[in-house]
Design an enzyme around this catalytic site. Structure first.
Site, short mmCIF file in Angstrom:
data_model
loop_
_atom_site.label_atom_id
_atom_site.label_comp_id
_atom_site.label_asym_id
_atom_site.label_seq_id
_atom_site.Cartn_x
_atom_site.Cartn_y
_atom_site.Cartn_z
N SER A 1 6.84 -43.15 -19.74
CA SER A 1 7.99 -43.66 -19.04
C SER A 1 8.13 -43.07 -17.48
O SER A 1 7.35 -42.37 -17.31
CB SER A 1 9.17 -42.95 -19.71
N ASP B 1 6.25 -47.58 -19.48
CA ASP B 1 7.32 -47.80 -20.23
C ASP B 1 8.46 -48.09 -19.34
O ASP B 1 8.88 -46.97 -18.78
CB ASP B 1 7.48 -46.75 -21.54
N ASP C 1 11.31 -53.90 -16.88
CA ASP C 1 12.53 -53.81 -17.69
C ASP C 1 13.92 -54.35 -16.73
O ASP C 1 14.49 -53.46 -15.95
CB ASP C 1 12.78 -52.56 -18.15
N GLY D 1 12.96 -48.97 -29.42
CA GLY D 1 14.03 -48.12 -30.05
C GLY D 1 13.51 -48.02 -31.66
O GLY D 1 14.56 -48.16 -32.39
N ILE E 1 7.85 -45.91 -30.33
CA ILE E 1 8.11 -44.80 -30.87
C ILE E 1 7.85 -43.74 -30.24
O ILE E 1 6.91 -43.37 -29.77
CB ILE E 1 7.32 -44.74 -32.53
P1 13P Z 1 12.82 -44.35 -29.63
O1 13P Z 1 13.85 -43.71 -29.18
O2 13P Z 1 13.65 -45.03 -31.30
O3 13P Z 1 11.48 -43.49 -30.24
O4 13P Z 1 12.44 -45.40 -29.05
C1 13P Z 1 11.35 -45.31 -28.05
C2 13P Z 1 11.22 -46.43 -26.91
O5 13P Z 1 11.56 -47.37 -27.12
C3 13P Z 1 10.33 -46.27 -25.94
O6 13P Z 1 10.23 -47.31 -24.83
O1 G3H Z 2 12.57 -45.53 -24.05
C1 G3H Z 2 12.53 -44.49 -23.67
C2 G3H Z 2 11.53 -43.47 -24.10
O2 G3H Z 2 12.09 -42.68 -25.23
C3 G3H Z 2 11.26 -42.51 -22.93
O3 G3H Z 2 12.28 -41.58 -22.79
O4 G3H Z 2 12.70 -41.47 -20.30
O5 G3H Z 2 13.15 -39.62 -22.10
O6 G3H Z 2 11.02 -40.19 -21.22
P1 G3H Z 2 12.27 -40.64 -21.48
ZN ZN Z 3 12.26 -48.22 -24.99
#
Ligand code: 13P
Ligand code: G3H
Ligand code: ZN
Length: 330
Positions: free
Chosen positions: A56, A93, A115, A233, A276
């Site tokens: 991320s 991500d 996104d 998610g 996940i």
């Molecule tokens: P979770 O918070 O359910 O693990 O989702 C992770 C996610 O969507 C990362 O992009």
């Molecule tokens: O979808 C989000 C991921 O769980 C990443 O979370 O922005 O805290 O690294 P973060």
């Molecule tokens: Zn996500």
């Protein structure tokens, strides 16, 4: 400019084609440190699963993009050393700007997510197309998103969800040229996916969340048959971890996730990537809290990170084998 191909990574194209055809999902696990990556690679090699390791923008800030890229290169070599060359994709991500996506592509990422889900339909199309046009020059694949997931994470926040509108997907996919599409059908980010009043309680007082909108998923599939669909998610928030965390000094309240049975159902369709992150955070935190309470004199991080890494590996193997059905697909 580093091409992901020099690092031994792959994009998502072939991964998703096979996953859609054979009705399983490729796991997309977030990482930002060594132990998470070791656990992911060990678990995916042992179960012979393809994998998407994802970063991320918060993880980039925490760990440094160059370090993460070289960790991904190391992961390819590590899998080889463990005895099985699984396909590994390095994915951004929740990219929120063209510049961030471009920077990741130039640093060796093989896939990026743009996104634009919080933007208007037209603005989402414009930014997604801009990223696709750039990424495809380098054979990097792109994930877009339509619909909004609720949930609060460091860098991923939305107050309210709204489901993906099936009537939008065909136009979005056509006009952007995107390779996969994240949709909103009732999953959300974090360890508190639903408010208690949205759930029912079972006899033990455990919160039971509302089911996913499989009807919306089916309608989307009807409009773009075989097109790769992504679920964000998708942590299940195992209650055994919540219990260990709270037994050993934690204070998690009303934590609830997506039941595994809901995910098993979804991956039988065109859902071919499941994200996940939170479950891994819970597994690590539970193991570390317990270790430090049981051995208060411990201060070598390797001592408490080893059981955390073992727990993570166990969790990922379970997901690959029993939830996403990606085991044996590498
Ligand atoms: P979770 O918070 O359910 O693990 O989702 C992770 C996610 O969507 C990362 O992009
Ligand atoms: O979808 C989000 C991921 O769980 C990443 O979370 O922005 O805290 O690294 P973060
Ligand atoms: Zn996500």
């Amino acid at each position: 400019m580093t091409s992901y191909k020099e690092l031994g990574l792959v994009n998502t194209r072939e991964m998703f084609k096979k996953a859609v055809k054979e009705a399983y999902a490729v796991p997309a696990y977030n990482f930002n440190n060594l132990e998470q990556l070791q656990a992911i690679i060990q678990a995916c090699v042992e179960t012979k699963s393809p994998v998407i390791i994802q970063v991320s923008s918060g993880a980039r800030k925490y760990a440094n993009a160059n370090l993460l890229k070289n960790m991904a290169k190391g992961a390819v070599e590590y899998a080889h050393e463990l005895g099985y060359d699984i396909p590994i994709c390095l994915h951004l991500d929740h990219g929120d700007t063209f510049e961030l996506c471009k920077d990741c592509i130039e640093k060796g990422f093989s896939s990026v997510m743009i996104d634009g889900s919080s933007k208007s339909f037209e603005d989402n199309i414009a930014i997604t197309k801009q990223v696709v046009d750039y990424a495809h020059q380098f054979d990097v694949t792109v994930e877009g998103e339509l619909g909004v997931l609720a949930g609060v994470e460091d860098d991923v926040a939305a107050e309210k969800s709204h489901y993906t509108r099936p009537e939008d997907v065909e136009e979005f996919v056509k006009r952007t040229g995107v390779d996969s599409l994240a949709i909103s059908i009732g999953t959300s980010h974090g360890a508190n996916k639903f408010r208690p009043e949205q759930c029912t309680r079972n006899a033990e007082g455990i919160l039971i969340p509302p089911p996913l909108r499989h009807d919306i998923l089916a309608e989307i599939e009807k409009r773009i048959p075989g097109f790769p669909i992504v679920l964000h998610g998708s942590s299940s928030v195992p209650q055994e971890y919540v219990k260990i965390i709270n037994t050993y000094g934690g204070k998690l309240k009303d934590s609830v996730g997506i039941p595994e049975s809901e995910l098993q159902k979804a991956v039988k369709s065109a859902v071919c990537k499941v994200n996940i992150d939170s479950d891994g955070r819970l597994a690590m935190t539970a193991a570390i809290r317990k270790y430090l309470v049981d051995d208060p004199a411990a201060f070598d991080p390797r001592k408490y990170l080893s059981p955390a890494r073992e727990e993570l590996k166990k969790l990922y193997m379970h997901k690959n084998i029993n939830v996403l059905f990606s085991a044996g697909k590498a």
